[in-house]
Design an enzyme around this catalytic site. Structure first.
Site, PDB file in Angstrom:
ATOM      1  N   ARG A   1      -9.838   0.534   8.972  1.00  0.00           N
ATOM      2  CA  ARG A   1      -9.446  -0.844   9.283  1.00  0.00           C
ATOM      3  C   ARG A   1     -10.535  -1.588  10.039  1.00  0.00           C
ATOM      4  O   ARG A   1     -10.340  -2.753  10.371  1.00  0.00           O
ATOM      5  CB  ARG A   1      -8.192  -0.820  10.153  1.00  0.00           C
ATOM      6  CG  ARG A   1      -6.893  -1.055   9.359  1.00  0.00           C
ATOM      7  CD  ARG A   1      -5.811  -0.972  10.401  1.00  0.00           C
ATOM      8  NE  ARG A   1      -4.579  -1.585  10.161  1.00  0.00           N
ATOM      9  CZ  ARG A   1      -3.486  -0.983   9.694  1.00  0.00           C
ATOM     10  NH1 ARG A   1      -3.536   0.246   9.248  1.00  0.00           N
ATOM     11  NH2 ARG A   1      -2.353  -1.613   9.641  1.00  0.00           N
TER      12      ARG A   1
ATOM     13  N   ARG B   1      -0.587  -9.435  13.206  1.00  0.00           N
ATOM     14  CA  ARG B   1      -1.123  -8.375  12.329  1.00  0.00           C
ATOM     15  C   ARG B   1      -1.951  -8.979  11.199  1.00  0.00           C
ATOM     16  O   ARG B   1      -2.985  -8.429  10.813  1.00  0.00           O
ATOM     17  CB  ARG B   1       0.025  -7.524  11.769  1.00  0.00           C
ATOM     18  CG  ARG B   1       0.634  -6.636  12.838  1.00  0.00           C
ATOM     19  CD  ARG B   1       1.990  -6.114  12.435  1.00  0.00           C
ATOM     20  NE  ARG B   1       1.934  -5.152  11.355  1.00  0.00           N
ATOM     21  CZ  ARG B   1       2.981  -4.823  10.608  1.00  0.00           C
ATOM     22  NH1 ARG B   1       4.154  -5.393  10.805  1.00  0.00           N
ATOM     23  NH2 ARG B   1       2.849  -3.931   9.665  1.00  0.00           N
TER      24      ARG B   1
ATOM     25  N   ARG C   1      11.367  -5.973   4.929  1.00  0.00           N
ATOM     26  CA  ARG C   1      11.223  -4.539   5.225  1.00  0.00           C
ATOM     27  C   ARG C   1      11.767  -4.239   6.620  1.00  0.00           C
ATOM     28  O   ARG C   1      12.363  -3.187   6.846  1.00  0.00           O
ATOM     29  CB  ARG C   1       9.731  -4.166   5.145  1.00  0.00           C
ATOM     30  CG  ARG C   1       9.440  -2.711   5.469  1.00  0.00           C
ATOM     31  CD  ARG C   1       7.993  -2.365   5.220  1.00  0.00           C
ATOM     32  NE  ARG C   1       7.107  -2.874   6.252  1.00  0.00           N
ATOM     33  CZ  ARG C   1       5.770  -2.804   6.207  1.00  0.00           C
ATOM     34  NH1 ARG C   1       5.177  -2.246   5.168  1.00  0.00           N
ATOM     35  NH2 ARG C   1       5.027  -3.274   7.180  1.00  0.00           N
TER      36      ARG C   1
ATOM     37  N   ARG D   1      10.902  -0.622  12.389  1.00  0.00           N
ATOM     38  CA  ARG D   1       9.596  -0.746  13.040  1.00  0.00           C
ATOM     39  C   ARG D   1       9.557  -1.974  13.939  1.00  0.00           C
ATOM     40  O   ARG D   1       9.834  -3.087  13.480  1.00  0.00           O
ATOM     41  CB  ARG D   1       8.495  -0.854  11.974  1.00  0.00           C
ATOM     42  CG  ARG D   1       8.201   0.447  11.292  1.00  0.00           C
ATOM     43  CD  ARG D   1       7.184   0.278  10.193  1.00  0.00           C
ATOM     44  NE  ARG D   1       5.954  -0.388  10.611  1.00  0.00           N
ATOM     45  CZ  ARG D   1       4.852  -0.449   9.857  1.00  0.00           C
ATOM     46  NH1 ARG D   1       4.842   0.134   8.669  1.00  0.00           N
ATOM     47  NH2 ARG D   1       3.790  -1.078  10.288  1.00  0.00           N
TER      48      ARG D   1
ATOM     49  N   LYS E   1       0.822  -1.210   0.000  1.00  0.00           N
ATOM     50  CA  LYS E   1       0.000   0.000   0.000  1.00  0.00           C
ATOM     51  C   LYS E   1       0.863   1.270   0.000  1.00  0.00           C
ATOM     52  O   LYS E   1       0.575   2.212  -0.728  1.00  0.00           O
ATOM     53  CB  LYS E   1      -0.934   0.033   1.223  1.00  0.00           C
ATOM     54  CG  LYS E   1      -1.909  -1.145   1.276  1.00  0.00           C
ATOM     55  CD  LYS E   1      -2.939  -0.985   2.391  1.00  0.00           C
ATOM     56  CE  LYS E   1      -2.347  -1.042   3.779  1.00  0.00           C
ATOM     57  NZ  LYS E   1      -1.804  -2.348   4.196  1.00  0.00           N
TER      58      LYS E   1
HETATM   59  P1  AMP Z   1       0.444   0.465   9.310  1.00  0.00           P
HETATM   60  O1  AMP Z   1       1.636   1.337   9.089  1.00  0.00           O
HETATM   61  O2  AMP Z   1      -0.743   0.897   8.498  1.00  0.00           O
HETATM   62  O3  AMP Z   1       0.749  -1.005   9.161  1.00  0.00           O
HETATM   63  O4  AMP Z   1      -0.003   0.674  10.828  1.00  0.00           O
HETATM   64  C1  AMP Z   1       0.870   0.346  11.903  1.00  0.00           C
HETATM   65  C2  AMP Z   1       0.073   0.169  13.183  1.00  0.00           C
HETATM   66  O5  AMP Z   1      -0.596   1.399  13.507  1.00  0.00           O
HETATM   67  C3  AMP Z   1      -1.046  -0.870  13.126  1.00  0.00           C
HETATM   68  O6  AMP Z   1      -0.583  -2.182  13.359  1.00  0.00           O
HETATM   69  C4  AMP Z   1      -1.968  -0.365  14.231  1.00  0.00           C
HETATM   70  O7  AMP Z   1      -1.453  -0.680  15.518  1.00  0.00           O
HETATM   71  C5  AMP Z   1      -1.880   1.144  14.055  1.00  0.00           C
HETATM   72  N1  AMP Z   1      -2.900   1.624  13.081  1.00  0.00           N
HETATM   73  C6  AMP Z   1      -2.673   2.224  11.892  1.00  0.00           C
HETATM   74  N2  AMP Z   1      -3.814   2.514  11.268  1.00  0.00           N
HETATM   75  C7  AMP Z   1      -4.806   2.084  12.086  1.00  0.00           C
HETATM   76  C8  AMP Z   1      -6.222   2.072  11.989  1.00  0.00           C
HETATM   77  N3  AMP Z   1      -6.845   2.580  10.911  1.00  0.00           N
HETATM   78  N4  AMP Z   1      -6.929   1.539  13.013  1.00  0.00           N
HETATM   79  C9  AMP Z   1      -6.306   1.043  14.119  1.00  0.00           C
HETATM   80  N5  AMP Z   1      -4.985   0.999  14.258  1.00  0.00           N
HETATM   81  C10 AMP Z   1      -4.226   1.515  13.262  1.00  0.00           C
END
Ligand code: AMP
Length: 190
Positions: A89, A146, A128, A134, A14
């Protein structure tokens, strides 16, 4: 306005595809993961609240995420459109986003979902993790969590957009440019 929800499991590409879409269509990028990481880096209260959820690969509570997106949207001036990346999400987040965007008379144009098999996701995220720094990219347990959270809490969001006739599925395995071409073809149809 062209308002796109870019959807898919962690590691689906993404972020990579968002960068290309921003360049081609001049869209604004709103990634909730990036926004949370910024708060984390700046040590804000919101960052502290989100940290334990993020580190373990769990979702931050809906209202926290929705309020953050609402605040971000209030800052947006004249734009051609927005790419939402990693948001919504949950179905509750999708409903809230519809309310926010319909209220501005700029509804979501469509959801584009990148489909990638679990094994490929694990390989990509571990790769990654070597450079991303991260915490949630580092261990197979966190990555598996996840992926499970995605299946249980996030997948229903696809149905939410499907019911509105706004869902497009794209094969997320292939070359970056090939996948980008498929996404662009889908966008032209929206
Ligand atoms: P990402 O970079 O999109 O993989 O997000 C990293 C982490 O941020 C996720 O594993 C969640 O803990 C939190 N997070 C990001 N976006 C959301 C969302 N829309 N709803 C809930 N948690 C989120």
């Amino acid at each position: 306005m062209l308002n796109i929800v870019l959807f898919g499991p962690p590691g689906a590409g993404k972020g990579t595809q968002s960068e290309k879409l921003i360049e081609k269509y001049g869209l604004l990028h709103i990634s909730t993961g990036d926004l949370f990481r910024k708060h984390l880096g700046e040590g804000t209260e919101l960052g502290k609240l989100a940290k334990s959820y993020m580190d373990n690969g769990n979702l931050v509570p809906d209202q926290v995420v929705i309020d953050m997106v609402d605040d971000r949207l209030k800052e947006v001036g004249e734009v051609k459109g927005i790419i939402f990346d990693g948001f919504p999400r949950t179905v509750a987040q999708a409903e809230a986003l519809d309310t926010l965007m319909n209220g501005k008379n700029t509804p979501i144009s469509g959801m584009i979902a990148l489909e990638v098999e679990d094994e490929e996701l694990r390989t990509r995220i571990l790769e990654r993790g070597k450079s991303s720094g991260r915490a949630d990219d580092q261990s197979i347990e966190k990555i598996n969590n996840r992926i499970n959270v995605y299946k249980e809490e996030t997948l229903p969001v696809a149905d939410f957009y499907e019911k509105q006739g706004k869902f497009v599925s794209i094969n997320g395995v292939g070359t970056i440019d090939g996948i980008f071409g498929d996404i662009c073809a889908a966008i032209e149809q929206l």
